[in-house]
Enzyme design. Structure first.
Site, PDB file in Angstrom:
ATOM      1  CB  CYS A 141      -0.860  -0.002   1.140  1.00  0.00           C
ATOM      2  SG  CYS A 141      -2.123   1.552   1.451  1.00  0.00           S
ATOM      3  CB  CYS A 144      -0.362   2.615   4.025  1.00  0.00           C
ATOM      4  SG  CYS A 144      -2.105   1.801   3.242  1.00  0.00           S
ATOM      5  CG  ASP A 145       3.267   1.259   4.511  1.00  0.00           C
ATOM      6  OD1 ASP A 145       2.844   1.809   5.525  1.00  0.00           O
ATOM      7  OD2 ASP A 145       3.000   0.279   4.025  1.00  0.00           O
TER       8      ASP A 145
END
Ligand code: NDP
Length: 315
Positions: A141, A144-145
């Site tokens: 992701c 997200c990261d």
């Protein structure tokens, strides 16, 4: 198990566009739906970047914001949205039978109808080094990261729309993005491919697969292999983003509901009916063909209408 078993008309499992749309329709039909969100409240769209293709947003929107809007809309008509994971199901095989569902291993709910919208989850390659380094530089992701790799070099695996989207997103944060594509072409839509091609700091390596992720506790590089020549090369990166598709979240329905060989729930004809009466499926959990937020929302609407008609016919 709790002593007071709650009895409801309509249970919705999962909180993506399919679940929330089902909730909007079911609550407006006075089915007083209860939704259990699952662990990833809002579903896959909360991990995507811009959503440019959902009708009604001429300037595009942010996936998380869109899911918040859908949640508010469902709650406005009375849907009760609860954070929790359905861990076990005991569905009735009888028309008019009560479906028993366990949440978080302890709360028992009895539902007259169930709408399953549990979606799908990102797949990994399965290499030992990849699995070991999840959370240590390996991710599925970018939204997200990606932040953690600001100014650094990363690799993206995959050649579909997700991979193209992740690579484009990362290109804005990272120094360089290398995409490893196992065929000599990308499967992504032409529009996404053009975006990749136009981005100066994305390099696409075709006919190239991941051989190993390097590093003990954190990613220090990857070894890639050209599947035509067998030639291997080490690419110095600190992050690896795997974007190779999804697996439907249907493990708890195995041996309960009919599914295809890849685990997608089977629905009847143009309806959302599963093989059991009063159990309906909507969104990516039953759709490996289109998998779009708008098609998921459409089938969520259908599932609520199917549930309403099913319950109405029992009276
Ligand atoms: P896809 O199934 O479309 O693509 C998966 C990609 O991963 C393919 O290119 C495939 O390669 C590659 N792949 C699979 N296994 C491996 C492996 N073991 N090693 C290397 N590569 C591998 O999944 P997506 O998640 O990209 O997209 C799913 C659906 O969601 C699609 O319909 C897509 O259009 C849609 N989508 C739409 C978006 C948007 O419109 N904004 C954004 C994201 C997704 P190969 O081609 O060789 O099979």
């Amino acid at each position: 198990m709790s002593e007071n078993i709650e009895r409801i008309k309509c249970l919705i499992i999962g909180s993506g566009p399919a679940g929330y749309t089902a909730a909007i329709y079911a609550s407006r039909a006075d089915l007083k739906p209860v939704m259990y969100t699952g662990m990833q409240m809002g579903g896959q769209l909360t991990t995507t970047t811009e959503v440019d293709n959902f009708p009604g947003y001429p300037k595009g929107t942010d996936g998380t914001a869109m899911m918040e809007d859908l949640k508010s809309q469902a709650e406005r008509f009375g849907t009760e949205v609860r954070f929790g994971l359905v861990t076990e199901v005991d569905f009735s095989k009888e028309v008019g039978g009560v479906h028993k569902v366990t949440v978080d291993g302890s709360t028992l709910i009895e539902a007259e109808s169930v709408i399953i919208s549990t979606g799908a989850t990102a797949k990994y390659l399965g290499l030992e080094s990849e699995q070991r380094l999840i959370g240590g530089g390996v991710s599925a992701c970018a939204t997200c990261d990606g932040f953690f790799y600001k100014g650094q070099d990363v690799v993206v695996i995959g050649a579909g729309d997700t991979a193209a989207e992740e690579a484009t997103y990362l290109s804005n944060i990272c120094n360089k993005v290398t995409m490893l594509v196992r065929k000599d072409y990308m499967r992504a839509s032409k529009a996404m491919q053009h975006r990749v091609e136009k981005t100066a700091n994305i390099e696409v390596k075709y006919n190239t697969e991941l051989d190993e992720v390097l590093g003990d506790n954190v990613v220090e590089g990857v070894r890639a292999v050209n599947n035509q020549t067998g030639e291997k090369e080490v690419i110095d990166v600190t992050g690896l983003f795997v974007a190779i598709g999804h697996k439907p979240n249907t493990d708890i329905f195995k041996n309960v509901l009919e599914m295809d060989e890849t685990g997608y729930l089977i629905t009847k004809g143009k309806s959302t009916k599963t093989n059991l009466p009063g159990v309906f499926a909507a969104g990516d959990v039953q759709d490996k063909e289109y998998r779009q937020a708008v098609t998921a929302a459409g089938t969520g609407c259908m599932a609520a209408l199917d549930a309403e008609r099913y319950l109405g016919a029992l009276i």
